[in-house]
Scaffold this active site. Sequence first.
Site, PDB file in Angstrom:
ATOM      1  N   SER A 107     -32.740   2.488  -6.821  1.00  0.00           N
ATOM      2  CA  SER A 107     -31.448   2.146  -6.234  1.00  0.00           C
ATOM      3  C   SER A 107     -31.580   1.295  -4.971  1.00  0.00           C
ATOM      4  O   SER A 107     -30.608   0.665  -4.540  1.00  0.00           O
ATOM      5  CB  SER A 107     -30.650   3.415  -5.923  1.00  0.00           C
ATOM      6  N   ASP A 316     -26.511  10.277   3.684  1.00  0.00           N
ATOM      7  CA  ASP A 316     -27.400   9.314   3.035  1.00  0.00           C
ATOM      8  C   ASP A 316     -28.107   8.503   4.111  1.00  0.00           C
ATOM      9  O   ASP A 316     -27.537   7.592   4.703  1.00  0.00           O
ATOM     10  CB  ASP A 316     -26.603   8.388   2.113  1.00  0.00           C
ATOM     11  N   HIS A 319     -30.314   4.778   1.655  1.00  0.00           N
ATOM     12  CA  HIS A 319     -29.791   3.467   1.290  1.00  0.00           C
ATOM     13  C   HIS A 319     -29.248   2.759   2.526  1.00  0.00           C
ATOM     14  O   HIS A 319     -29.336   3.275   3.633  1.00  0.00           O
ATOM     15  CB  HIS A 319     -28.710   3.627   0.210  1.00  0.00           C
TER      16      HIS A 319
END
Length: 338
Positions: A107, A316, A319
């Site tokens: 990702s 998170d 990312h």
Amino acid sequence: MGISALVCAVLAIVVMIWKAEAKIAQRGCDIFLGQWVVDGASYPYYQSWQCPFIEKQFDCRLNGRPDANYTRYRWQPSAAGCPLPRLNGEEFLRKLKGKQLMFVGDSLSLNQWQSLTCMLHVLVPNAKYTTKTVQGLSTFTFPDYDVSLKFYRNAFLVDIKNETRGRVLMLDSVSSTHIWGGMDYVIFDSWHWWLHIGRKQPWDWVAYGNTTVKDLDRLVAYEKALNTWAKWIDSNIDPTKTQVFFQGVSPDHETCTGHAEPVKSPGSPHPAEVVLEKVLGAMGKDVYLQKITGLSQLRIDGHPSVYGHGGHRDLDCTHWCLSGVPDIWNELLNASIN
């Protein structure tokens, strides 16, 4: 060990390090050493609302992030006479005219692919585009330029096979090469998923050689997988037809809540990056390391924090918000593409 054998061993290590550094500092200076500088006049390249195809997990502004300073930094290399130029969308598409570029990885590769497609869509607003995803392969095409930007989701690069005993991570096997083998430019990435355990771990066994185990030191497994991948690249890639990159390890931060500016020091070298550089340095073919680990370690402010994962309130720190840090990764990539 005798004196002559010791000298040979030392020389071999020196040559390996020199090869790795030559691949990293490919323009005669190291564009990966520098500092983050606020430049609100030139950055960001785009606002997330200008990209109708952006993944919600990267759209921190839409998910409620109130600050925007994280979008306004440029990377300034330390070396004199070694500027990092802004990406010019028209020039980039002309440079790639008639060619295919593919990101292969997890990702975080998706993060960078989405950044590049957003940058080009906004920089060349009149350029028509098409986008589609089929069985893990996403393709973003600019038909007027005959340019395809692809993303293939493959977190480990090596295979996971379903057997009667369960899912087996095959460290000696790489079978998706037919997907990336014909590209003009390919950017690989792998590390994040090697750390997953429990329900997020997508395999039950690890196999290599004649050995099958329930688990293995993750850095050891990572190195074995990279060596399998490297062997295929050395045996099959023609560097006159395909330019190969490996995106350096994108760092996690243990916590990133409430940070609104970069930190001053990247801290210790990332152990996975050390393994990656070792493998690349031993290869016969040139694979250009995009050494983004250190500069990204500084950007604790650039993660979605609680404003990612589709807007859910879990944390998170892996990312990156878009626009943001991956845009600079793409500037660095653009500077390295022949």
